[in-house]
Design a protein around this motif. Structure first.
Motif, PDB file in Angstrom:
ATOM      1  N   VAL A 141      21.792  66.526  41.105  1.00 31.77           N
ATOM      2  CA  VAL A 141      21.359  65.098  41.096  1.00 31.77           C
ATOM      3  C   VAL A 141      20.960  64.874  39.775  1.00 31.77           C
ATOM      4  O   VAL A 141      21.107  63.726  39.047  1.00 31.77           O
ATOM      5  CB  VAL A 141      20.602  64.853  42.133  1.00 31.77           C
ATOM      6  CG1 VAL A 141      20.396  63.252  42.045  1.00 31.77           C
ATOM      7  CG2 VAL A 141      21.322  65.073  43.653  1.00 31.77           C
ATOM      8  N   ALA A 142      19.769  65.588  39.554  1.00 29.99           N
ATOM      9  CA  ALA A 142      19.182  65.285  37.956  1.00 29.99           C
ATOM     10  C   ALA A 142      19.884  65.420  36.832  1.00 29.99           C
ATOM     11  O   ALA A 142      19.775  64.608  36.231  1.00 29.99           O
ATOM     12  CB  ALA A 142      17.856  66.262  38.087  1.00 29.99           C
ATOM     13  N   GLU A 143      20.849  66.402  36.991  1.00 32.82           N
ATOM     14  CA  GLU A 143      21.722  66.498  35.852  1.00 32.82           C
ATOM     15  C   GLU A 143      22.631  65.440  35.931  1.00 32.82           C
ATOM     16  O   GLU A 143      22.885  64.723  34.633  1.00 32.82           O
ATOM     17  CB  GLU A 143      22.623  67.940  36.143  1.00 32.82           C
ATOM     18  CG  GLU A 143      23.567  68.036  35.002  1.00 32.82           C
ATOM     19  CD  GLU A 143      24.429  69.281  35.405  1.00 32.82           C
ATOM     20  OE1 GLU A 143      25.483  69.200  35.612  1.00 32.82           O
ATOM     21  OE2 GLU A 143      23.823  70.620  35.198  1.00 32.82           O
ATOM     22  N   GLN A 144      23.065  64.816  36.851  1.00 31.74           N
ATOM     23  CA  GLN A 144      24.075  63.787  36.815  1.00 31.74           C
ATOM     24  C   GLN A 144      23.479  62.505  36.302  1.00 31.74           C
ATOM     25  O   GLN A 144      24.034  61.553  35.579  1.00 31.74           O
ATOM     26  CB  GLN A 144      24.722  63.628  38.349  1.00 31.74           C
ATOM     27  CG  GLN A 144      25.647  64.703  38.738  1.00 31.74           C
ATOM     28  CD  GLN A 144      26.737  65.167  37.727  1.00 31.74           C
ATOM     29  OE1 GLN A 144      27.512  64.436  37.177  1.00 31.74           O
ATOM     30  NE2 GLN A 144      27.244  66.182  37.491  1.00 31.74           N
ATOM     31  N   VAL A 145      22.089  62.326  36.798  1.00 26.77           N
ATOM     32  CA  VAL A 145      21.482  61.227  36.300  1.00 26.77           C
ATOM     33  C   VAL A 145      21.191  61.382  34.780  1.00 26.77           C
ATOM     34  O   VAL A 145      21.352  60.183  34.112  1.00 26.77           O
ATOM     35  CB  VAL A 145      20.143  60.999  37.082  1.00 26.77           C
ATOM     36  CG1 VAL A 145      19.099  60.071  36.587  1.00 26.77           C
ATOM     37  CG2 VAL A 145      20.367  60.661  38.558  1.00 26.77           C
ATOM     38  N   GLU A 146      20.765  62.434  34.349  1.00 30.00           N
ATOM     39  CA  GLU A 146      20.661  62.722  33.005  1.00 30.00           C
ATOM     40  C   GLU A 146      21.878  62.330  32.013  1.00 30.00           C
ATOM     41  O   GLU A 146      21.952  61.617  31.185  1.00 30.00           O
ATOM     42  CB  GLU A 146      20.348  64.104  32.531  1.00 30.00           C
ATOM     43  CG  GLU A 146      19.721  64.323  31.241  1.00 30.00           C
ATOM     44  CD  GLU A 146      18.857  63.501  30.724  1.00 30.00           C
ATOM     45  OE1 GLU A 146      19.093  62.866  29.472  1.00 30.00           O
ATOM     46  OE2 GLU A 146      17.742  63.283  31.271  1.00 30.00           O
ATOM     47  N   ILE A 147      23.012  62.792  32.548  1.00 33.36           N
ATOM     48  CA  ILE A 147      24.402  62.372  31.945  1.00 33.36           C
ATOM     49  C   ILE A 147      24.555  60.936  31.885  1.00 33.36           C
ATOM     50  O   ILE A 147      25.084  60.375  31.003  1.00 33.36           O
ATOM     51  CB  ILE A 147      25.471  63.204  32.806  1.00 33.36           C
ATOM     52  CG1 ILE A 147      25.395  64.714  32.565  1.00 33.36           C
ATOM     53  CG2 ILE A 147      26.920  62.522  32.050  1.00 33.36           C
ATOM     54  CD1 ILE A 147      26.502  65.281  33.238  1.00 33.36           C
ATOM     55  N   ALA A 148      24.167  60.324  33.119  1.00 32.35           N
ATOM     56  CA  ALA A 148      24.285  58.901  33.160  1.00 32.35           C
ATOM     57  C   ALA A 148      23.433  58.147  32.066  1.00 32.35           C
ATOM     58  O   ALA A 148      23.942  56.879  31.420  1.00 32.35           O
ATOM     59  CB  ALA A 148      23.935  58.168  34.694  1.00 32.35           C
ATOM     60  N   LYS A 149      22.202  58.566  32.118  1.00 28.58           N
ATOM     61  CA  LYS A 149      21.259  58.191  30.841  1.00 28.58           C
ATOM     62  C   LYS A 149      22.109  58.321  29.542  1.00 28.58           C
ATOM     63  O   LYS A 149      22.055  57.321  28.568  1.00 28.58           O
ATOM     64  CB  LYS A 149      20.038  58.854  31.078  1.00 28.58           C
ATOM     65  CG  LYS A 149      19.379  58.339  32.113  1.00 28.58           C
ATOM     66  CD  LYS A 149      17.837  59.109  32.079  1.00 28.58           C
ATOM     67  CE  LYS A 149      17.120  58.693  33.383  1.00 28.58           C
ATOM     68  NZ  LYS A 149      15.675  59.633  33.462  1.00 28.58           N
ATOM     69  N   GLN A 150      22.550  59.542  29.313  1.00 27.79           N
ATOM     70  CA  GLN A 150      23.029  59.739  27.954  1.00 27.79           C
ATOM     71  C   GLN A 150      24.487  58.914  27.635  1.00 27.79           C
ATOM     72  O   GLN A 150      24.732  58.779  26.307  1.00 27.79           O
ATOM     73  CB  GLN A 150      23.371  61.236  27.721  1.00 27.79           C
ATOM     74  CG  GLN A 150      22.204  62.009  27.595  1.00 27.79           C
ATOM     75  CD  GLN A 150      22.616  63.659  27.598  1.00 27.79           C
ATOM     76  OE1 GLN A 150      23.481  64.124  27.292  1.00 27.79           O
ATOM     77  NE2 GLN A 150      21.698  64.283  28.310  1.00 27.79           N
ATOM     78  N   ALA A 151      25.059  58.643  28.618  1.00 28.56           N
ATOM     79  CA  ALA A 151      26.272  57.900  28.590  1.00 28.56           C
ATOM     80  C   ALA A 151      26.014  56.400  28.130  1.00 28.56           C
ATOM     81  O   ALA A 151      26.980  55.607  27.740  1.00 28.56           O
ATOM     82  CB  ALA A 151      27.329  57.872  29.876  1.00 28.56           C
ATOM     83  N   ARG A 152      24.851  55.811  28.208  1.00 25.62           N
ATOM     84  CA  ARG A 152      24.545  54.691  27.827  1.00 25.62           C
ATOM     85  C   ARG A 152      23.847  54.386  26.695  1.00 25.62           C
ATOM     86  O   ARG A 152      23.469  53.330  26.007  1.00 25.62           O
ATOM     87  CB  ARG A 152      23.238  54.005  28.964  1.00 25.62           C
ATOM     88  CG  ARG A 152      23.820  53.658  30.385  1.00 25.62           C
ATOM     89  CD  ARG A 152      22.637  53.418  31.649  1.00 25.62           C
ATOM     90  NE  ARG A 152      22.272  52.407  31.042  1.00 25.62           N
ATOM     91  CZ  ARG A 152      22.625  51.096  31.700  1.00 25.62           C
ATOM     92  NH1 ARG A 152      23.853  51.280  32.074  1.00 25.62           N
ATOM     93  NH2 ARG A 152      22.285  49.991  31.574  1.00 25.62           N
ATOM     94  N   GLU A 153      23.907  55.676  25.933  1.00 25.02           N
ATOM     95  CA  GLU A 153      23.284  55.870  24.502  1.00 25.02           C
ATOM     96  C   GLU A 153      24.257  55.268  23.649  1.00 25.02           C
ATOM     97  O   GLU A 153      25.648  55.036  23.917  1.00 25.02           O
ATOM     98  CB  GLU A 153      22.779  57.122  24.161  1.00 25.02           C
ATOM     99  CG  GLU A 153      21.692  57.463  24.969  1.00 25.02           C
ATOM    100  CD  GLU A 153      21.215  58.906  24.415  1.00 25.02           C
ATOM    101  OE1 GLU A 153      21.650  59.598  23.641  1.00 25.02           O
ATOM    102  OE2 GLU A 153      20.176  59.507  25.292  1.00 25.02           O
TER     103      GLU A 153
END
Length: 296
Positions: free
Chosen positions: A76-88
């Motif tokens: 879950v933490a990994e997917q949330v981190e990817i979501a953050k990076q996708a917004r960069e």
């Protein structure tokens, strides 16, 4: 922290996200309507997230992971981190005035692919264009001087990001005869461009073929297509480009497979003719080595 941004940037993160959430939903057997109702969302919101046209917030990602029964906190933490990076900011966001979202995505995925298969019927592919060829091609499209230079700048940046990378992908390109014989700029520009292609063809991880007009008709004659293959758990992705369509991405396995088969068939057709080097040498000699007529 998940290493998504290094190589592919936010573009890759966005593709990975939309692929992941569709796979998770299919894994629990929910329709888009069912999932949206469970989350209290509109179906259109979920559709936009799955198509990648709207960004996924970290809180939305957590809600999706909960609904799709992912209980491993690390995942879950990994997917949330990817979501953050996708917004960069994306690698090519500075060129958003001249490059569509789909085209920026295509250029981003080039940096992360393991293998790229491309058929280009009409012009030299952007990854292989010389600066003068790119400039003259943009000028022929009747772009303004400032836009032309920005197009060239973006193209050179794209080439550096892919061709100069120590982990650059294997490139398998088929070029239609018109792409090589259509005059863009002067004979001098074309000779430089063709010489550049011959140098690239000597590199071990680049395979170039020419499909002559004499090979006859085939599906997608006027449409360029690119297939990306990845090391990651991302499925092969297909991009279509043509005069009559915008750049669109398709990750439906059946469509990708159709185009993989078509690429193999086109490669077989090209193999029935002289080598790429011989074909280019003939085009150089008979089309672009003669003195040009003076212009008024």
């Amino acid at each position: 922290m998940t290493e998504v941004v290094s190589g592919g940037g936010a573009e890759f993160a966005r593709v990975k996200l939309r692929t992941t959430i569709r796979r998770y939903r299919a894994g629990v057997g929910l329709t888009q309507k069912d999932a949206a109702e469970e989350l209290g969302w509109s179906v259109s919101k979920l559709l936009r997230l799955e198509q990648g046209t709207s960004p996924i917030t970290p809180s939305d990602m957590r809600a999706l992971m909960s609904l799709y029964r992912e209980t491993d906190p690390e995942v879950v933490a990994e997917q949330v981190e990817i979501a953050k990076q996708a917004r960069e900011q994306t690698t090519y966001e500075a060129f958003s005035d001249i490059a569509t979202r789909e085209y920026q995505e295509l250029m981003g995925l080039e940096m992360r692919a393991k293998v790229i298969y491309k058929y280009e019927p009409s012009v030299i592919p952007g990854l292989f264009q010389t600066e003068d060829y790119a400039r003259n091609l943009s000028r022929a499209l009747e772009l303004g001087p400032e836009r032309i230079e920005r197009q060239v700048e973006m193209r050179m940046m794209r080439q550096a990001n892919v061709l100069e990378s120590p982990s650059r992908p294997e490139l398998n390109f088929i070029l239609g005869e018109p792409a090589l014989s259509r005059k863009v700029g002067t004979n001098e520009v074309m000779l430089e461009q063709l010489n550049h292609l011959l140098e690239l063809a000597k590199e071990g991880d680049i395979t170039l073929s020419m499909l002559p007009l004499a090979s006859g008709p085939h599906p997608r004659m006027g449409t360029a297509f690119t297939i990306f293959q990845f090391d990651d758990d991302l499925p092969d992705t297909l991009y279509l480009e043509g005069a009559d369509i915008e750049t669109v991405s398709i990750d439906k396995p059946e469509e990708v497979q159709i185009h993989r088969k078509l690429f193999a068939e086109l490669h077989e057709k090209a193999d029935d003719f002289p080598s790429f080097e011989d074909e280019v040498e003939e085009i150089r000699r008979y089309r672009f080595s003669r003195p040009e007529r003076p212009t008024d």
